[in-house]
Design a protein around this motif. Structure first.
Motif, PDB file in Angstrom:
ATOM      1  N   GLU A  32      -8.524   9.310 -11.258  1.00 39.62           N
ATOM      2  CA  GLU A  32      -8.566   7.850 -11.248  1.00 39.62           C
ATOM      3  C   GLU A  32      -7.229   7.251 -11.665  1.00 39.62           C
ATOM      4  O   GLU A  32      -6.469   7.862 -12.407  1.00 39.62           O
ATOM      5  CB  GLU A  32      -9.638   7.355 -12.229  1.00 39.62           C
ATOM      6  CG  GLU A  32     -11.035   7.796 -11.866  1.00 39.62           C
ATOM      7  CD  GLU A  32     -12.041   7.435 -12.934  1.00 39.62           C
ATOM      8  OE1 GLU A  32     -13.231   7.385 -12.613  1.00 39.62           O
ATOM      9  OE2 GLU A  32     -11.644   7.208 -14.094  1.00 39.62           O
ATOM     10  N   SER A  33      -6.997   6.062 -11.156  1.00 34.19           N
ATOM     11  CA  SER A  33      -5.837   5.318 -11.630  1.00 34.19           C
ATOM     12  C   SER A  33      -6.205   3.844 -11.654  1.00 34.19           C
ATOM     13  O   SER A  33      -7.152   3.424 -11.001  1.00 34.19           O
ATOM     14  CB  SER A  33      -4.629   5.564 -10.720  1.00 34.19           C
ATOM     15  OG  SER A  33      -5.019   5.520  -9.366  1.00 34.19           O
ATOM     16  N   ILE A  34      -5.443   3.089 -12.417  1.00 38.26           N
ATOM     17  CA  ILE A  34      -5.713   1.656 -12.512  1.00 38.26           C
ATOM     18  C   ILE A  34      -4.576   0.906 -11.837  1.00 38.26           C
ATOM     19  O   ILE A  34      -3.407   1.299 -11.934  1.00 38.26           O
ATOM     20  CB  ILE A  34      -5.790   1.223 -13.991  1.00 38.26           C
ATOM     21  CG1 ILE A  34      -7.021   1.837 -14.652  1.00 38.26           C
ATOM     22  CG2 ILE A  34      -5.850  -0.292 -14.102  1.00 38.26           C
ATOM     23  CD1 ILE A  34      -7.185   1.434 -16.085  1.00 38.26           C
ATOM     24  N   LEU A  73     -11.782   7.532  -1.101  1.00 41.23           N
ATOM     25  CA  LEU A  73     -11.015   6.703  -2.019  1.00 41.23           C
ATOM     26  C   LEU A  73     -11.867   5.498  -2.361  1.00 41.23           C
ATOM     27  O   LEU A  73     -12.093   4.621  -1.521  1.00 41.23           O
ATOM     28  CB  LEU A  73      -9.700   6.291  -1.376  1.00 41.23           C
ATOM     29  CG  LEU A  73      -8.700   7.439  -1.224  1.00 41.23           C
ATOM     30  CD1 LEU A  73      -7.754   7.193  -0.072  1.00 41.23           C
ATOM     31  CD2 LEU A  73      -7.944   7.653  -2.511  1.00 41.23           C
ATOM     32  N   ILE A  74     -12.389   5.507  -3.566  1.00 40.28           N
ATOM     33  CA  ILE A  74     -13.260   4.417  -3.982  1.00 40.28           C
ATOM     34  C   ILE A  74     -12.446   3.444  -4.834  1.00 40.28           C
ATOM     35  O   ILE A  74     -11.866   3.834  -5.840  1.00 40.28           O
ATOM     36  CB  ILE A  74     -14.446   4.926  -4.818  1.00 40.28           C
ATOM     37  CG1 ILE A  74     -15.171   6.059  -4.100  1.00 40.28           C
ATOM     38  CG2 ILE A  74     -15.385   3.777  -5.156  1.00 40.28           C
ATOM     39  CD1 ILE A  74     -16.008   5.643  -2.951  1.00 40.28           C
ATOM     40  N   VAL A  75     -12.417   2.199  -4.383  1.00 39.92           N
ATOM     41  CA  VAL A  75     -11.686   1.185  -5.138  1.00 39.92           C
ATOM     42  C   VAL A  75     -12.713   0.249  -5.736  1.00 39.92           C
ATOM     43  O   VAL A  75     -13.524  -0.331  -5.028  1.00 39.92           O
ATOM     44  CB  VAL A  75     -10.738   0.389  -4.216  1.00 39.92           C
ATOM     45  CG1 VAL A  75      -9.990  -0.661  -5.014  1.00 39.92           C
ATOM     46  CG2 VAL A  75      -9.772   1.335  -3.534  1.00 39.92           C
ATOM     47  N   GLU A  76     -12.687   0.131  -7.048  1.00 35.28           N
ATOM     48  CA  GLU A  76     -13.684  -0.708  -7.698  1.00 35.28           C
ATOM     49  C   GLU A  76     -13.002  -1.858  -8.407  1.00 35.28           C
ATOM     50  O   GLU A  76     -12.037  -1.660  -9.156  1.00 35.28           O
ATOM     51  CB  GLU A  76     -14.479   0.138  -8.690  1.00 35.28           C
ATOM     52  CG  GLU A  76     -15.865  -0.411  -8.885  1.00 35.28           C
ATOM     53  CD  GLU A  76     -16.671   0.411  -9.867  1.00 35.28           C
ATOM     54  OE1 GLU A  76     -16.374   1.612 -10.020  1.00 35.28           O
ATOM     55  OE2 GLU A  76     -17.567  -0.171 -10.480  1.00 35.28           O
ATOM     56  N   LEU A  77     -13.505  -3.043  -8.164  1.00 41.04           N
ATOM     57  CA  LEU A  77     -12.975  -4.222  -8.836  1.00 41.04           C
ATOM     58  C   LEU A  77     -13.530  -4.226 -10.255  1.00 41.04           C
ATOM     59  O   LEU A  77     -14.747  -4.272 -10.447  1.00 41.04           O
ATOM     60  CB  LEU A  77     -13.414  -5.471  -8.082  1.00 41.04           C
ATOM     61  CG  LEU A  77     -12.916  -6.798  -8.629  1.00 41.04           C
ATOM     62  CD1 LEU A  77     -11.409  -6.871  -8.510  1.00 41.04           C
ATOM     63  CD2 LEU A  77     -13.561  -7.949  -7.885  1.00 41.04           C
ATOM     64  N   GLU A  78     -12.641  -4.122 -11.252  1.00 45.58           N
ATOM     65  CA  GLU A  78     -13.135  -4.017 -12.626  1.00 45.58           C
ATOM     66  C   GLU A  78     -13.100  -5.352 -13.357  1.00 45.58           C
ATOM     67  O   GLU A  78     -14.071  -5.756 -13.971  1.00 45.58           O
ATOM     68  CB  GLU A  78     -12.292  -3.013 -13.418  1.00 45.58           C
ATOM     69  CG  GLU A  78     -12.420  -1.587 -12.942  1.00 45.58           C
ATOM     70  CD  GLU A  78     -13.711  -0.913 -13.402  1.00 45.58           C
ATOM     71  OE1 GLU A  78     -14.480  -1.534 -14.166  1.00 45.58           O
ATOM     72  OE2 GLU A  78     -13.942   0.227 -12.988  1.00 45.58           O
ATOM     73  N   GLN A  79     -11.953  -6.012 -13.315  1.00 43.91           N
ATOM     74  CA  GLN A  79     -11.801  -7.235 -14.092  1.00 43.91           C
ATOM     75  C   GLN A  79     -11.167  -8.334 -13.246  1.00 43.91           C
ATOM     76  O   GLN A  79     -10.294  -8.060 -12.423  1.00 43.91           O
ATOM     77  CB  GLN A  79     -10.900  -6.977 -15.304  1.00 43.91           C
ATOM     78  CG  GLN A  79     -11.551  -6.078 -16.335  1.00 43.91           C
ATOM     79  CD  GLN A  79     -10.632  -5.858 -17.511  1.00 43.91           C
ATOM     80  OE1 GLN A  79      -9.537  -5.330 -17.351  1.00 43.91           O
ATOM     81  NE2 GLN A  79     -11.078  -6.265 -18.683  1.00 43.91           N
ATOM     82  N   THR A 100      -9.974  -0.032 -10.303  1.00 45.16           N
ATOM     83  CA  THR A 100      -9.910   1.411 -10.568  1.00 45.16           C
ATOM     84  C   THR A 100      -9.928   2.096  -9.217  1.00 45.16           C
ATOM     85  O   THR A 100     -10.800   1.814  -8.393  1.00 45.16           O
ATOM     86  CB  THR A 100     -11.132   1.892 -11.354  1.00 45.16           C
ATOM     87  OG1 THR A 100     -11.252   1.117 -12.519  1.00 45.16           O
ATOM     88  CG2 THR A 100     -10.992   3.350 -11.737  1.00 45.16           C
ATOM     89  N   HIS A 147      -6.632  -7.279  -2.133  1.00 48.36           N
ATOM     90  CA  HIS A 147      -7.257  -6.163  -1.419  1.00 48.36           C
ATOM     91  C   HIS A 147      -6.262  -5.530  -0.452  1.00 48.36           C
ATOM     92  O   HIS A 147      -6.111  -4.318  -0.401  1.00 48.36           O
ATOM     93  CB  HIS A 147      -8.479  -6.645  -0.615  1.00 48.36           C
ATOM     94  CG  HIS A 147      -9.731  -6.762  -1.443  1.00 48.36           C
ATOM     95  ND1 HIS A 147      -9.761  -6.543  -2.789  1.00 48.36           N
ATOM     96  CD2 HIS A 147     -11.007  -7.057  -1.093  1.00 48.36           C
ATOM     97  CE1 HIS A 147     -10.987  -6.713  -3.244  1.00 48.36           C
ATOM     98  NE2 HIS A 147     -11.782  -7.033  -2.225  1.00 48.36           N
TER      99      HIS A 147
END
Lengths: 573, 315
Positions: B155-157, B302-308, B145, B208
């Motif tokens: 937000e975007s995926i 810009l926060i990039v979060e590893l979701e799955q 995300t 990444h």
């Protein structure tokens, strides 16, 4: 250019761990649903309100949604919400808060309100917005919860003050923000010292006496928006309530403040119907009334104005009920030496009162209540009146609750709940009823008439407000041949009090020179008038004065080039 | 947000969490006996659960009825609208349990469900079924995300597939992947699995890099704009506090320290100087705080979060 990118990938460690042990893995279905849910809750729309779609328990007015949109998308969450009374500033603040919560833009929220409204805020936030906010009672609550409601007076005091000032809040909401207008006060300094990102100030009266008050509110919200004080004074101020360069000021204010006016948004409010119920006194009651009146008149001329306040109160109590009169008489009696001639006289008055067997007014009320099969709010000014009424109603099998000043907020809340769910009648004083919303009731009885039209407004405003769906019935009890009838016929009906749109009146009465209390003026007038004719004449001048003010307000409104803009009206003219 | 009905979502959640569906009236109502997992996620009763676990007792699970508020009011099957109104107006305060509950798109309970659903669907290992060739290649699937944070949040995926044999990367629409490929937790029979040549960590580095590159290409303008806005706000603040202090300074020089009004209380020049310094200090303090707030409000991030993450064996 280096972009501020932060990657959080701690979850990968969990994955590696699972990989090492070959599971346990989440199922394909769960994985797919998780992705779906993530997609569903994605915040990718920065044009419209999520809250509008999310909240289905409650229908919002277009102007409320509009305010929320403007605050969030144009003002970036820092604004003064200055709608006139009764347009739902609380609702607007709730919408904005909900929107920020849904967008995951705020987490720690502090709402500061007057102590008596803490529970009402909590209830409204939950029932209309599903926002679980915690009222602060003890100091440890400050750090244990994210969404807090507290009274400003409590928060600014030690030990709370120190704890609160240490926190970082994402959103601070302050109700009744006109209490912050003076920068020398603790209130102002405390709020200034709060660390906050988004910031909402709610007030119906951003300008009470002086246009500079507005400057200070803006200064709190967005320092420098209107320049330094001297610049502001030079650019815009002519007198206390008059400004120059009004258009420029309006544009400038429009960026930090939203003010909706009742006339523009409340056309749809159901109408009020006013019914006067004349009460004829019995012979005993009449005797008592006249004896006490004579007593007041004589004492009044003897004592002079300086010590007259208890007498004025007594005069007002006289039209309310016998029990209310008793209280004042008793108080006077206690202050007198045992053998004073006045004491004997007071005792005599009390005896006269005792001979009254039937209270005509109370009987009339019982008759009325038995014909209305619905919730009724009965307003009276004095506590003894409420107590005696509750007793009388109980003997006729009518359930009632008392709601008055002096009850704690929990008790008040419980009483309101009881009225809503169980009792038919709420007996209230207007002091107790300040700020509560009782739109679910449609009938209101003025058991006695306050001598201050603003108080009457307050009373009616409890049920005749936004959210009321039916016509509101107002019953005025007026005893014949007493001051009550005079006040109703000669003052309130003349100034068309019951017909005026709510809120017009405060704009009018605000213009009375400071220090003049209509209430005292009236009382004085009633006591001193020697004859019926004189009374009529003098009341006539009061009516004329109020009507002149009314014309003044209307004339100014016509001059205003942009009549219903978002700007503060009083200040601009 | 509205394509999927609340009923469908809730039903999916309860099925996934292994709860027992007692009654069911789509799309209005669900009556559920919550499973242990669901009870812990939705019930808000941590004390109860810690007590039960410590005492090793058999838990008494919650039974609840959920009604859904996304169905148009006129479509409600209830006897009278009055009934509905009553129930809506008397919602219990948080912390009070009730047999029945109305769920809307804004309900905190719904968000608990969402959170639970996300937390129970993050890591998986799946195999494509019925391959045309008897060989499957390992891939690392990652989904991020990306949150653009300034005075707004957007937000975007973004999802990627990285081949673990040669670190070849391709962006992928996860929805597509789920719908087209038939995936199962067990490897198909008579199929060989290619070995993983690279550690998943390297694959993660690869993705990444890709996401970083994508952001740098796409969000350059947004960041610039946000920074300009921040700069503008800070400049206003600077100018204002600067003006305030100079103004104060000037005032203290032009007026004699002893003003005619304060005759009784003579102020020595030192005292006046001290008062002035205190005022200046207060202004400075205020400036620092307001500056912090402005920065918190407008600084772009810009926060990039590893979701799955998933290990997939695909053709």
């Amino acid at each position: 250019m280096n972009l501020p990118i932060h990657i959080h990938d701690q979850r990968f460690d969990t994955f590696l761990e699972k990989l090492e042990h070959n599971g346990p893995w989440h199922t394909a279905r769960a994985f797919e649903w998780a992705y779906h849910v993530r997609n569903l809750t994605l915040i990718d729309d920065d044009r419209s309100l999520l809250a509008e779609r999310a909240l289905k328990r409650f229908t919002f007015y277009p102007h409320q949604l509009d305010v929320a949109r403007r605050v969030i998308f144009e003002m970036h969450g820092r604004a003064i919400l200055a709608d006139e009374v009764g347009l739902g500033k609380t609702i607007e603040a709730g919408l904005i808060l909900k929107e920020y919560l849904l967008r995951r833009m705020v987490k720690r929220v502090l709402i500061l309100v007057p102590s008596s409204l803490v529970l009402q805020w909590q209830r409204e936030l939950w029932q209309k917005f599903e926002i679980p906010a915690m009222p602060v009672k003890k100091a440890h609550t400050w750090e244990a919860y994210d969404l807090l409601i507290a009274s400003l007076d409590m928060a600014k005091r030690s030990p709370h003050r120190e704890i609160v000032l240490k926190q970082h809040y994402d959103l601070v909401i302050i109700d009744e923000a006109h209490k912050l207008k003076n920068p020398k006060t603790q209130n102002h300094q405390f709020v200034q010292a709060l660390k906050k990102k988004y910031f909402l100030l709610l007030t119906a009266t951003p300008v009470q006496n002086d246009i500079r008050e507005l400057y200070r509110l803006v200064d709190l919200l967005r320092p420098g928006h209107l320049g330094i004080p001297d610049e502001f004074a030079r650019e815009f101020i002519v007198g206390k309530r008059t400004v120059k360069n009004a258009d420029r000021l309006k544009t400038s204010l429009g960026k930090v403040m939203i003010r909706n006016r009742r006339e523009d948004h409340l056309k749809t409010l159901p109408s009020r119907r006013v019914i006067t119920i004349p009460v004829t006194l019995s012979r005993e009651e009449k005797r008592f009334y006249e004896a006490v009146s004579r007593f007041i008149e004589r004492e009044y001329t003897r004592r002079g104005l300086s010590k007259a306040l208890p007498l004025l109160t007594l005069k007002r109590e006289l039209t309310s009920s016998r029990d209310a009169v008793y209280r004042s008489l008793l108080r006077m009696y206690e202050r007198l030496p045992q053998d004073a001639p006045l004491a004997a006289e007071i005792a005599e008055l009390a005896r006269l009162g005792q001979s009254i067997q039937r209270h005509s007014k109370a009987e009339k009320l019982v008759d009325l209540l038995q014909t209305i099969h619905d919730k009724v709010i009965v307003f009276a000014e004095f506590h003894p009146t409420l107590f005696s009424l509750q007793k009388r109603l109980a003997t006729s099998g009518i359930t009632s609750v008392i709601y008055r000043g002096g009850y704690g907020r929990n008790k008040k809340d419980w009483m309101r709940e009881l009225f809503m769910t169980r009792a038919q009648v709420m007996l209230a004083t207007e002091a107790g009823g300040e700020g509560i919303n009782l739109q679910f009731a449609h009938h209101l009885v003025n058991y006695d008439l306050p001598w201050n039209p603003m108080k009457l407004e307050q009373r009616i405003g409890r049920i005749h407000r936004i959210g009321q769906t039916q016509d509101v019935m107002i019953y005025n009890f007026a005893t014949e041949d007493t001051v009550e009838m005079a006040i109703l016929k000669l003052l309130y009906e003349k100034i068309e009090l019951f017909e005026t749109v709510i809120g017009r009146l405060d704009a009018i009465l605000e213009r009375l020179p400071q220090g003049i209390s209509l209430e005292r003026h009236l009382a004085d007038l009633f006591i001193r008038s020697k004859s019926e004719q004189e009374l009529r004449l003098r009341l006539g001048t009061v009516v004329d004065a109020i009507q002149a003010l009314k014309k003044e307000v209307e004339a100014e409104k016509r001059l205003d080039p942009l009549p219903d803009d978002d700007c503060e009206k009083e200040g601009i003219q | 947000m509205n394509q999927t009905s609340l009923y469908t979502l809730a039903r999916a959640y309860f099925e996934l969490s292994g709860s027992n569906i007692l009654e069911d009236e789509p799309p209005y109502r669900l009556t559920i006996e919550l499973s242990e997992e669901a009870d812990q996620a939705l019930g808000y009763r941590p004390f109860y659960w810690s007590y039960i676990t410590h005492m090793r007792m058999k838990p008494e699970l919650l039974k609840k009825t959920y009604r859904f508020l996304d169905v148009m009011e006129k479509d409600w099957p209830l006897s009278s609208t009055n009934d509905v109104q009553n129930r809506l107006s008397i919602a219990p305060l948080p912390g009070f349990h009730q047999q029945e509950e109305w769920i809307s798109w804004g309900s905190p309970r719904l968000y608990r469900m969402f959170e639970a659903m996300m937390n129970h669907g993050r890591y998986t290992c799946l195999y494509a079924q019925n391959p045309a060739v008897g060989r499957l290649t390992p891939y690392l699937f990652v989904s991020y995300t990306i949150s653009q944070l300034a005075h707004h949040r957007k937000e975007s995926i973004k999802s990627y597939l990285v081949r673990l044999t040669d670190l070849y990367l391709e962006p992928i629409d996860a929805q597509d992947l789920f719908s087209k490929k038939h995936l199962s937790p067990h490897p198909p029979h008579y199929t060989s699995l290619l070995p993983r040549m690279f550690h998943p960590k390297s694959a993660l580095q690869r993705s990444h890099e890709a996401v970083r590159k994508m952001i740098e290409e796409q969000f350059q303008d947004w960041v610039k704009e946000a920074e300009a806005k921040l700069e503008q706000e800070r400049m206003r603040l600077d100018a204002y506090y600067q003006a305030l202090s100079t103004h104060l300074d000037k005032k203290s020089h032009t007026f004699s320290p002893v003003s005619p009004r304060s005759k009784q209380k003579t102020v020595t020049p030192q005292e006046a100087q001290q008062a002035l310094e205190e005022r200046l200090k207060a202004i400075q303090q205020d400036y620092v705080m307001r500056d912090m707030e402005i920065k918190a409000l407008y600084t772009p991030q810009l926060i990039v979060e590893l979701e799955q993450v998933a290990l997939l064996y695909l053709e």
